[in-house]
Design an enzyme around this catalytic site. Structure first.
Site, PDB file in Angstrom:
ATOM      1  N   ASP A  24       0.844  -1.188   0.000  1.00 50.59           N
ATOM      2  CA  ASP A  24       0.000   0.000   0.000  1.00 50.59           C
ATOM      3  C   ASP A  24       0.893   1.257   0.000  1.00 50.59           C
ATOM      4  OD1 ASP A  24      -2.441   1.569   0.813  1.00 50.59           O
ATOM      5  OD2 ASP A  24      -1.215   1.834   2.620  1.00 50.59           O
ATOM      6  N   ASP A  26      -0.118   5.206   0.817  1.00 49.90           N
ATOM      7  CA  ASP A  26      -0.286   6.179   1.909  1.00 49.90           C
ATOM      8  C   ASP A  26      -0.307   5.460   3.261  1.00 49.90           C
ATOM      9  OD1 ASP A  26      -1.345   8.972   0.587  1.00 49.90           O
ATOM     10  OD2 ASP A  26      -2.002   7.235  -0.556  1.00 49.90           O
ATOM     11  N   ASP A 187      -1.861  -0.506   5.833  1.00 50.49           N
ATOM     12  CA  ASP A 187      -2.017   0.190   7.124  1.00 50.49           C
ATOM     13  C   ASP A 187      -3.464   0.371   7.529  1.00 50.49           C
ATOM     14  OD1 ASP A 187      -2.650   2.130   5.120  1.00 50.49           O
ATOM     15  OD2 ASP A 187      -2.309   3.705   6.588  1.00 50.49           O
TER      16      ASP A 187
HETATM   17  O1  PGA Z   1      -5.609   7.777  -1.150  1.00 52.05           O
HETATM   18  C1  PGA Z   1      -6.046   7.271  -0.083  1.00 52.05           C
HETATM   19  O2  PGA Z   1      -7.076   7.675   0.484  1.00 52.05           O
HETATM   20  C2  PGA Z   1      -5.328   6.114   0.553  1.00 52.05           C
HETATM   21  O3  PGA Z   1      -4.393   5.523  -0.267  1.00 52.05           O
HETATM   22  P1  PGA Z   1      -3.714   4.116   0.140  1.00 52.05           P
HETATM   23  O4  PGA Z   1      -4.623   3.051  -0.431  1.00 52.05           O
HETATM   24  O5  PGA Z   1      -2.372   4.182  -0.530  1.00 52.05           O
HETATM   25  O6  PGA Z   1      -3.610   4.058   1.632  1.00 52.05           O
HETATM   26 MG    MG Z   2      -2.814   3.174   3.315  1.00 51.84          MG
END
Ligand code: PGA
Ligand code: MG
Length: 240
Positions: A24, A26, A187
């Site tokens: 993942d 963020d 996360d």
């Molecule tokens: O853009 C988002 O809200 C979260 O992105 P992610 O899936 O990389 O945690």
């Molecule tokens: Mg994330």
């Protein structure tokens, strides 16, 4: 500290034999919260609305940019703003974030070292994020992580995003591997739900966002402090 979510009798499960590691973005690879909040508050200022604390905006990260904008406009995780306001706000947010993509954003400790180890071990590496593609690719490039990944799937790459299993199943199909030969490291509940639904393994890191909740509440195979710690629980599965 690594926490295995298994009984002692199951400890023979580790190291998990795998071919692909899906990571993942963020809150797992990159600490993006400050820049996402900076852009959200710039949008609120342009709309002559009251700014929000960064800590509040951090809990709005997880379900992609349009959802982050809706949550920011209503200061609520489930809020639905007036459609006209949302239409006006979204392009403002996108411009503000594009201008501030890499002000404070950096890889978390252990990310570069962990990716290096995973690559050396022979794993296929995939990044699956709910972030919009126009932000994902430049950000991975600017932080020096792009070249580690053979495949990058963003929130708008396919008809459905996490917590739907579609992006994970798409990646497994792309590499012609079974879902159980893939591990997602994430996360948030979006990652845990998507991985379980796809039949992939799931490890969670505790330093990310998870929409304000503790990752230890999630259904995952292990909670690992860093990507390097994750490498100690897996092994590359060679073809027999
Ligand atoms: O853009 C988002 O809200 C979260 O992105 P992610 O899936 O990389 O945690
Ligand atoms: Mg994330």
């Amino acid at each position: 500290m690594t926490q295995l979510n298994t009984q002692p009798s199951d400890s023979g499960l580790f190291p998990l034999p795998l071919k692909a590691i899906i990571i993942d973005l963020d809150g797992t690879l990159l600490d993006t919260a400050q820049d996402l909040a900076l852009a959200a508050n710039e949008m609120l200022r342009e709309l002559r609305m009251a700014e929000l604390p960064s800590s509040t905006i951090q809990t709005f990260i997880g379900k992609g940019v349009p959802k982050l904008v809706k949550r920011t406009l209503t200061n609520s995780p489930d809020g639905e703003p007036d459609p006209e306001l949302f239409e006006q706000a979204l392009p403002i947010y996108e411009r503000c974030y594009a201008e501030n993509l890499h002000v404070h954003t950096r890889p978390y400790p252990g990310v570069v070292e962990g990716l290096e180890q995973l690559k050396q071990s022979g794993f296929r590496l995939v990044c699956i994020t709910n972030k919009t593609e126009i932000f994902t690719l430049p950000l991975l490039h600017k932080t020096g992580l792009l070249d580690y990944f053979e495949l990058v799937l963003s929130g708008d790459s396919l008809p459905k995003r996490k917590p739907d299993p579609l992006p994970l199943l798409h990646a497994c199909k792309h590499f012609d591997i079974l879902p159980k030969a893939a591990l997602l490291i994430g996360d948030s509940s979006n990652d845990a739900i998507a991985a379980r639904a796809a039949g992939c393994h799931i490890f969670c890191v505790p330093y990310g966002y998870n929409e304000g909740h503790d990752v230890r509440e999630l259904d995952c195979d292990a909670v690992v402090d860093t990507i390097v710690d994750a490498t100690r629980l897996i092994t590359y599965q060679h073809d027999t």
